[in-house]
Design an enzyme around this catalytic site. Structure first.
Site, mmCIF file in Angstrom:
data_model
loop_
_atom_site.group_PDB
_atom_site.id
_atom_site.type_symbol
_atom_site.label_atom_id
_atom_site.label_comp_id
_atom_site.label_asym_id
_atom_site.label_seq_id
_atom_site.Cartn_x
_atom_site.Cartn_y
_atom_site.Cartn_z
ATOM 1 C CE LYS A 54 -3.918 -2.451 2.038
ATOM 2 N NZ LYS A 54 -4.302 -2.963 3.182
ATOM 3 C CD GLN A 98 -3.779 -4.763 6.695
ATOM 4 O OE1 GLN A 98 -3.961 -3.280 5.740
ATOM 5 N NE2 GLN A 98 -4.048 -5.775 5.654
ATOM 6 C CG ASP A 121 -10.117 0.087 4.831
ATOM 7 O OD1 ASP A 121 -10.033 -0.738 3.723
ATOM 8 O OD2 ASP A 121 -9.524 -0.352 5.323
#
Ligand code: GUN
Length: 301
Positions: A54, A98, A121
């Site tokens: 990422k 994450q 997200d």
């Protein structure tokens, strides 16, 4: 006939090129760049690889990024304090925590702490609700990547029967909401299969588009399909392989060799959905920057 390969690596590189140009234009207009903060708790090797990728992808398109590493013995308060600091930090208009988190840290309450306006997200309950109602701000990255793969390959889900295997909060549930909306690029009839589904093959055989996100290696074979199904394989499973230097290789939830001669099209693993998830994270981060600077996306007007 051998199935067409839906090349996520190539399609995601096109999207990254589009985003590079957009970020350059936003930088020249505002003097600023979109910024993404990624929080990784613990040292799960797969998560560490995803997070590294990422960061690299952000660099490539001109998005500023920072990874905050917290040790695996961190407690909830440590993670909450990190998120609260990032909520206030103007350098970042996107925050990603994450997942999965180490045991003992409650995912739901951590996600609830992220400012919904920075939740690139799309996993905060506010953004999940917006998606359910058909007015999303941020669409979760893997579902958004699956939709984009279908559309850019010429497989509009509108009017199609989409069968999704898996009901996770990250993929199956938001994807079913996304593809069933009465919106362009969606408008599908969606059925969700899961561990409680009886005779799953009776349902998967009805799919025009089959999306598999169950986390079970090779669970779909040709006996579970009708001919000419379009298959999106979201699974990324590490299996031992001593012929590789790393000691493992990645396989999907679909038995590629079994289905390749009966499916119309299929995504490979790796190189299918994975790179699209990252591209959509970049896209959401750019969208968040636009929202914060009151710069609507010209393409949407
Ligand atoms: N772990 C695996 N996929 C994802 C994702 O899309 N978002 C987050 N936050 N964690 C993940």
């Amino acid at each position: 006939m051998t199935a067409e390969i839906i090349d996520g690596k190539y399609i995601s590189s096109q999207i990254r090129n589009e985003l590079s140009a957009e970020v350059a234009s936003l930088h020249s207009k505002t003097g600023n760049r979109p910024g993404l903060a990624v929080v990784l708790v613990g040292n799960d090797p797969a998560s560490a690889t995803y997070v590294r990728n990422k960061g690299i992808a952000c660099d490539e398109v001109g998005i500023t990024s920072e990874t905050i590493l917290l040790p695996s013995n961190s407690n909830e308060e440590d993670v909450l304090n990190t998120i609260k600091d990032l909520n206030k930090d103007d350098r970042f208009n996107g925050i990603l925590l994450q997942l999965p988190l180490p045991s003992g840290i409650n995912e739901d309450s951590m996600l609830l702490t992220i400012d919904p306006n920075k939740d690139v997200d799309g996993l905060h309950p506010y953004n999940v609700g917006r998606l359910m109602q058909g007015s999303p701000i941020f669409i979760p990255c893997t579902p958004a990547g699956v939709q984009e793969l279908l559309l850019r390959s010429g497989y509009d889900p509108s009017g199609q029967h989409v069968v999704i295997c898996g009901r996770s909060n990250i993929v199956g549930k938001p994807l079913s909401a996304l593809l069933s909306q009465k919106l362009k690029g969606a408008n599908a009839t969606v059925t969700v299969c899961h561990t409680g589904t009886k005779n799953m093959q009776d349902i998967t055989k009805l799919a025009d588009i089959l999306i598999v996100a169950a986390g079970r290696p090779n669970m779909i074979d040709k006996e579970m399909l009708k001919p000419n199904t379009i298959i999106i394989d979201v699974g990324i499973n590490r299996i031992e392989d001593n012929t590789r230097k790393s000691g493992f290789r990645l396989i999907g939830d679909v038995d590629f060799n079994s289905v390749k001669d009966i499916a119309r099209a299929i995504t490979p693993v790796p190189g299918g959905v994975g790179p699209m998830t990252i591209a959509m994270l970049l896209k959401n981060t750019v969208q968040s920057f636009r929202n914060m600077h009151n710069l609507p996306d010209e393409k949407l007007i």
